[in-house]
Scaffold this motif. Structure first.
Motif, PDB file in Angstrom:
ATOM      1  N   TYR A  41       0.821  -1.218   0.000  1.00 30.88           N
ATOM      2  CA  TYR A  41       0.000   0.000   0.000  1.00 30.88           C
ATOM      3  C   TYR A  41       0.857   1.271   0.000  1.00 30.88           C
ATOM      4  CZ  TYR A  41      -3.509   3.378   1.554  1.00 30.88           C
ATOM      5  OH  TYR A  41      -4.334   4.470   1.643  1.00 30.88           O
ATOM      6  N   ARG A  42       1.808   1.351   0.954  1.00 31.72           N
ATOM      7  CA  ARG A  42       2.606   2.582   1.096  1.00 31.72           C
ATOM      8  C   ARG A  42       3.397   2.878  -0.174  1.00 31.72           C
ATOM      9  NH1 ARG A  42       0.849   6.267   4.246  1.00 31.72           N
ATOM     10  NH2 ARG A  42      -0.691   5.064   5.354  1.00 31.72           N
ATOM     11  N   ASP A  43       3.903   1.827  -0.818  1.00 34.39           N
ATOM     12  CA  ASP A  43       4.709   2.023  -2.029  1.00 34.39           C
ATOM     13  C   ASP A  43       3.835   2.466  -3.212  1.00 34.39           C
ATOM     14  OD1 ASP A  43       6.978   1.276  -0.642  1.00 34.39           O
ATOM     15  OD2 ASP A  43       6.703  -0.850  -1.100  1.00 34.39           O
ATOM     16  N   VAL A  44       2.641   1.854  -3.316  1.00 27.98           N
ATOM     17  CA  VAL A  44       1.736   2.228  -4.419  1.00 27.98           C
ATOM     18  C   VAL A  44       1.277   3.680  -4.230  1.00 27.98           C
ATOM     19  CG1 VAL A  44      -0.520   1.751  -5.483  1.00 27.98           C
ATOM     20  CG2 VAL A  44       0.996  -0.144  -4.858  1.00 27.98           C
ATOM     21  N   LEU A  45       0.957   4.007  -2.983  1.00 26.50           N
ATOM     22  CA  LEU A  45       0.534   5.382  -2.674  1.00 26.50           C
ATOM     23  C   LEU A  45       1.659   6.374  -3.011  1.00 26.50           C
ATOM     24  CD1 LEU A  45      -1.644   7.166  -1.136  1.00 26.50           C
ATOM     25  CD2 LEU A  45      -0.227   6.844   0.867  1.00 26.50           C
ATOM     26  N   GLY A  46       2.858   6.080  -2.549  1.00 27.64           N
ATOM     27  CA  GLY A  46       3.997   6.982  -2.774  1.00 27.64           C
ATOM     28  C   GLY A  46       4.268   7.175  -4.262  1.00 27.64           C
ATOM     29  N   ALA A  47       4.249   6.092  -5.006  1.00 25.49           N
ATOM     30  CA  ALA A  47       4.539   6.199  -6.442  1.00 25.49           C
ATOM     31  C   ALA A  47       3.409   6.931  -7.167  1.00 25.49           C
ATOM     32  CB  ALA A  47       4.740   4.793  -7.026  1.00 25.49           C
ATOM     33  N   SER A  48       2.165   6.749  -6.705  1.00 28.81           N
ATOM     34  CA  SER A  48       1.037   7.456  -7.349  1.00 28.81           C
ATOM     35  C   SER A  48       1.198   8.962  -7.187  1.00 28.81           C
ATOM     36  CB  SER A  48      -0.299   7.043  -6.724  1.00 28.81           C
ATOM     37  OG  SER A  48      -0.474   5.664  -6.818  1.00 28.81           O
ATOM     38  N   LEU A  49       1.782   9.369  -6.051  1.00 26.82           N
ATOM     39  CA  LEU A  49       1.968  10.807  -5.812  1.00 26.82           C
ATOM     40  C   LEU A  49       3.158  11.372  -6.586  1.00 26.82           C
ATOM     41  CD1 LEU A  49       1.289  10.897  -1.958  1.00 26.82           C
ATOM     42  CD2 LEU A  49      -0.076  12.000  -3.744  1.00 26.82           C
ATOM     43  N   ALA A  50       4.158  10.508  -6.850  1.00 30.09           N
ATOM     44  CA  ALA A  50       5.416  10.995  -7.454  1.00 30.09           C
ATOM     45  C   ALA A  50       5.360  10.916  -8.982  1.00 30.09           C
ATOM     46  CB  ALA A  50       6.586  10.161  -6.909  1.00 30.09           C
ATOM     47  N   TRP A  51       4.486  11.749  -9.558  1.00 25.51           N
ATOM     48  CA  TRP A  51       4.292  11.660 -11.008  1.00 25.51           C
ATOM     49  C   TRP A  51       5.539  12.050 -11.798  1.00 25.51           C
ATOM     50  CZ3 TRP A  51       5.231  16.211 -13.371  1.00 25.51           C
ATOM     51  CH2 TRP A  51       5.057  17.373 -12.610  1.00 25.51           C
ATOM     52  N   GLU A  52       6.433  12.859 -11.166  1.00 23.81           N
ATOM     53  CA  GLU A  52       7.647  13.262 -11.905  1.00 23.81           C
ATOM     54  C   GLU A  52       8.515  12.036 -12.203  1.00 23.81           C
ATOM     55  OE1 GLU A  52       6.839  14.324  -8.881  1.00 23.81           O
ATOM     56  OE2 GLU A  52       7.144  16.484  -8.627  1.00 23.81           O
ATOM     57  N   THR A  53       8.506  11.076 -11.296  1.00 26.27           N
ATOM     58  CA  THR A  53       9.337   9.878 -11.454  1.00 26.27           C
ATOM     59  C   THR A  53       8.562   8.740 -12.105  1.00 26.27           C
ATOM     60  OG1 THR A  53      10.359  10.524  -9.374  1.00 26.27           O
ATOM     61  CG2 THR A  53      10.896   8.326 -10.195  1.00 26.27           C
ATOM     62  N   VAL A 274     -16.494  -2.548  -1.389  1.00 29.43           N
ATOM     63  CA  VAL A 274     -16.429  -3.302  -2.651  1.00 29.43           C
ATOM     64  C   VAL A 274     -15.268  -2.771  -3.508  1.00 29.43           C
ATOM     65  CG1 VAL A 274     -17.645  -3.971  -4.759  1.00 29.43           C
ATOM     66  CG2 VAL A 274     -18.913  -3.818  -2.608  1.00 29.43           C
ATOM     67  N   PHE A 275     -15.108  -1.448  -3.538  1.00 30.41           N
ATOM     68  CA  PHE A 275     -13.966  -0.841  -4.251  1.00 30.41           C
ATOM     69  C   PHE A 275     -12.661  -1.447  -3.745  1.00 30.41           C
ATOM     70  CE2 PHE A 275     -16.287   3.210  -5.457  1.00 30.41           C
ATOM     71  CZ  PHE A 275     -15.900   3.215  -6.773  1.00 30.41           C
ATOM     72  N   ARG A 276     -12.545  -1.519  -2.396  1.00 32.36           N
ATOM     73  CA  ARG A 276     -11.304  -2.014  -1.804  1.00 32.36           C
ATOM     74  C   ARG A 276     -11.121  -3.503  -2.083  1.00 32.36           C
ATOM     75  NH1 ARG A 276      -9.184  -4.998   2.263  1.00 32.36           N
ATOM     76  NH2 ARG A 276     -11.236  -5.738   2.919  1.00 32.36           N
ATOM     77  N   TYR A 277     -12.186  -4.263  -1.848  1.00 34.37           N
ATOM     78  CA  TYR A 277     -12.065  -5.719  -1.805  1.00 34.37           C
ATOM     79  C   TYR A 277     -11.800  -6.313  -3.193  1.00 34.37           C
ATOM     80  CZ  TYR A 277     -12.867 -10.335   0.127  1.00 34.37           C
ATOM     81  OH  TYR A 277     -12.708 -11.628   0.557  1.00 34.37           O
ATOM     82  N   THR A 278     -12.512  -5.813  -4.206  1.00 30.26           N
ATOM     83  CA  THR A 278     -12.272  -6.307  -5.577  1.00 30.26           C
ATOM     84  C   THR A 278     -12.175  -5.088  -6.491  1.00 30.26           C
ATOM     85  OG1 THR A 278     -14.644  -6.555  -5.802  1.00 30.26           O
ATOM     86  CG2 THR A 278     -13.416  -8.569  -5.479  1.00 30.26           C
ATOM     87  N   SER A 279     -11.033  -4.459  -6.491  1.00 26.73           N
ATOM     88  CA  SER A 279     -10.858  -3.211  -7.242  1.00 26.73           C
ATOM     89  C   SER A 279     -11.041  -3.453  -8.746  1.00 26.73           C
ATOM     90  CB  SER A 279      -9.463  -2.652  -6.970  1.00 26.73           C
ATOM     91  OG  SER A 279      -9.253  -2.575  -5.581  1.00 26.73           O
ATOM     92  N   PRO A 280     -11.962  -2.700  -9.375  1.00 29.25           N
ATOM     93  CA  PRO A 280     -12.209  -2.924 -10.808  1.00 29.25           C
ATOM     94  C   PRO A 280     -10.977  -2.643 -11.675  1.00 29.25           C
ATOM     95  CG  PRO A 280     -13.971  -1.616  -9.834  1.00 29.25           C
ATOM     96  CD  PRO A 280     -12.891  -1.714  -8.808  1.00 29.25           C
ATOM     97  N   SER A 281     -10.121  -1.698 -11.236  1.00 31.98           N
ATOM     98  CA  SER A 281      -8.893  -1.435 -11.977  1.00 31.98           C
ATOM     99  C   SER A 281      -7.751  -1.967 -11.099  1.00 31.98           C
ATOM    100  CB  SER A 281      -8.753   0.068 -12.212  1.00 31.98           C
ATOM    101  OG  SER A 281      -7.515   0.337 -12.811  1.00 31.98           O
ATOM    102  N   GLN A 282      -7.128  -3.051 -11.525  1.00 29.06           N
ATOM    103  CA  GLN A 282      -6.213  -3.776 -10.628  1.00 29.06           C
ATOM    104  C   GLN A 282      -4.818  -3.179 -10.542  1.00 29.06           C
ATOM    105  OE1 GLN A 282      -6.516  -7.280  -8.918  1.00 29.06           O
ATOM    106  NE2 GLN A 282      -8.381  -6.129  -8.537  1.00 29.06           N
ATOM    107  N   TYR A 283      -4.421  -2.433 -11.562  1.00 29.60           N
ATOM    108  CA  TYR A 283      -3.112  -1.775 -11.457  1.00 29.60           C
ATOM    109  C   TYR A 283      -3.071  -0.534 -12.329  1.00 29.60           C
ATOM    110  CZ  TYR A 283      -1.759  -3.650 -16.056  1.00 29.60           C
ATOM    111  OH  TYR A 283      -1.705  -3.923 -17.406  1.00 29.60           O
ATOM    112  N   GLN A 284      -2.172   0.364 -12.017  1.00 27.24           N
ATOM    113  CA  GLN A 284      -1.901   1.540 -12.837  1.00 27.24           C
ATOM    114  C   GLN A 284      -0.454   1.424 -13.326  1.00 27.24           C
ATOM    115  OE1 GLN A 284      -4.523   1.916 -10.344  1.00 27.24           O
ATOM    116  NE2 GLN A 284      -5.392   1.976 -12.382  1.00 27.24           N
ATOM    117  N   GLY A 285      -0.285   1.418 -14.632  1.00 31.98           N
ATOM    118  CA  GLY A 285       1.066   1.276 -15.188  1.00 31.98           C
ATOM    119  C   GLY A 285       1.751   2.635 -15.299  1.00 31.98           C
ATOM    120  N   ARG A 286       3.060   2.644 -15.122  1.00 33.41           N
ATOM    121  CA  ARG A 286       3.849   3.867 -15.249  1.00 33.41           C
ATOM    122  C   ARG A 286       5.186   3.518 -15.898  1.00 33.41           C
ATOM    123  NH1 ARG A 286      -0.592   5.709 -13.884  1.00 33.41           N
ATOM    124  NH2 ARG A 286      -0.997   7.033 -12.094  1.00 33.41           N
TER     125      ARG A 286
END
Ligand code: HEM
Length: 393
Positions: A41-53, A274-286
């Motif tokens: 969770y913490r890593d996905v959150l951090g990377a989602s915020l760091a759009w420059e990288t 439901v959003f949390r348990y079975t997220s309709p979008s399983q990943y965000q690519g970067r």
């Protein structure tokens, strides 16, 4: 253990793989498919915020899209700031919370109409009869797509996202459907340019904002076409999947369903679970714009990296007993709608549609069963859910 987003077995149950990744390879490398992945969770959150990288400019799925494909008809989801922000700011002007809230009576009437038939038949296919047509009617009404065209455009969307088993190669049928859809939106915007109406797309063609230099700018036709293409797809697929996932989950967990029925005011929290348990979008690519070092390894600049939302939302480091479906959990901090600059533009619409659909469904179907042996999953790259969910009262 390997992560293959194109495996049908993985689509059926990705959670054991995610748990293994979080515990044993929080920074995971797949040499065969040439990508990296973050699962905590913490890593996905951090990377989602760091759009420059962590850039979105080469698409957000594992399979790479041609970056020039969207030069003329850009979509904000595939842009980094400042180009992203300009589009988002302009679009947000027409896509206001007020305009969304005003849709509630229309959404409720549409849900009621769709449910009438299901009630008369004592059940049906939750996807084809309810969770697919509902967002389709809402988004296409918002955009002003003529009724006669809706089913065809919706079908192109589904086919454009279909992927074959175990391969990242985009199938020919998906490429053809993408092209058909783009042609449709080009003609659609062209017609509105010539004969404007009072709908959202005409408002977008008219919207103006002041840039940093004080100059006023408008969206180009290409940008409006890109927007129609984006929200046509983003606003349809995900809501369809979320609602059908809810239908299956409540059938599996009648106690949780009973809580919602007893206190309909709990439905908004249940939707978040439901959003949390079975997220309709399983990943965000970067794609990384610089070397990144974590967990003792270096991800080189220019690498494909997946931010595994579906895993982050089941991270035991963040959510106690994460594999328990619990409508009383209040999981507002889930990442199913993204985070940071690309946070879902349609979040309030998605929540509104889901709440109204579950309110009305639970009134008419206080008890029901799902025939899971006849449920059919979609096989898309990052979209998780069903194309058929047969249920009966
Ligand atoms: C269950 C429903 C939905 C889910 C799970 C969902 C999920 C997401 C996620 C995860 C993102 C972030 C993508 C990224 O970071 O790369 C996103 C962005 C976006 N979503 Fe949604 N979405 C939903 C419904 C909708 C609806 C109804 C609309 C439109 C009406 C919509 C329009 C968008 C747009 C335009 C973006 C891009 C925003 C940006 O780049 O600034 N979504 N969505």
């Amino acid at each position: 253990m390997d992560l293959n987003p194109f495996s049908h077995e993985f689509h059926a149950d990705p959670y054991p793989t995610y748990r293994w990744l979080r515990d044993h390879a929080p920074l995971y490398r797949n040499d065969a498919l040439d990508f990296w992945a973050l699962s905590r969770y913490r890593d996905v959150l951090g990377a989602s915020l760091a759009w420059e990288t962590y850039s979105s400019a080469e698409g957000t799925t594992l399979e790479r899209l041609d970056p020039h494909l969207f030069d003329v008809r850009p979509m904000m989801i595939f842009l980094d700031p400042p180009r992203h922000d300009r589009l988002r700011k302009l679009v947000s002007r027409a896509f206001t919370p007020r305009r969304i809230a005003e849709l509630e009576p229309f959404i409720r009437a549409t849900v009621t109409r769709l449910l009438d038939r299901l009630v008369a038949d004592g059940g049906g296919d939750f996807v084809t009869d309810l969770s697919m047509p509902l967002p389709m009617e809402v988004i296409f009404t918002l955009l002003g797509v003529p009724e006669a065209d809706r089913a065809t455009v919706r079908r192109w969307m589904d086919v454009s996202l279909e992927r074959d088993r175990d391969t990242p190669v985009i199938p020919e049928r998906a490429i053809t459907a993408m092209a058909e859809m783009m042609r449709y939106w080009i003609e659609f915007v062209d017609a509105l340019r010539r004969r404007p109406n009072d709908g959202l797309v005409s408002a977008l063609l008219d919207a103006e904002i002041e840039g940093d230099d004080g100059a006023r700018t408008r969206l180009t036709d290409g940008e409006v076409i890109g927007f129609c293409n984006l929200i046509g797809a983003a606003g349809n697929e995900t809501v369809t999947k979320l609602l059908a996932n809810a239908c299956v989950l409540f059938a599996r967990h009648p106690d949780e369903y009973a809580k919602v029925r007893a206190t309909p005011g709990r439905i908004p929290d249940a939707v978040e679970e439901v959003f949390r348990y079975t997220s309709p979008s399983q990943y965000q690519g970067r794609v990384t714009t610089a070397d990144v070092t974590c967990y003792g390894r270096t991800v080189p600049q220019g690498s494909r990296i997946l931010l595994l939302t579906g895993s982050a939302n089941r991270d035991e480091r963040e959510f106690p007993d994460p594999d328990r479906f619990d409508v009383g959990r209040r999981p507002e901090q889930h990442l199913a709608l993204g985070y940071g600059v690309h946070f879902c533009l349609g979040a309030s619409l998605a929540r509104l549609e889901s709440r109204v659909a579950l309110e009305e469904f639970s009134l008419r179907f206080p008890r029901y069963v799902v025939d899971e042996s006849r449920c059919v999953r979609v096989h898309m790259s990052n979209v998780h859910g069903y194309e058929h969910v047969p249920f009966a009262a």
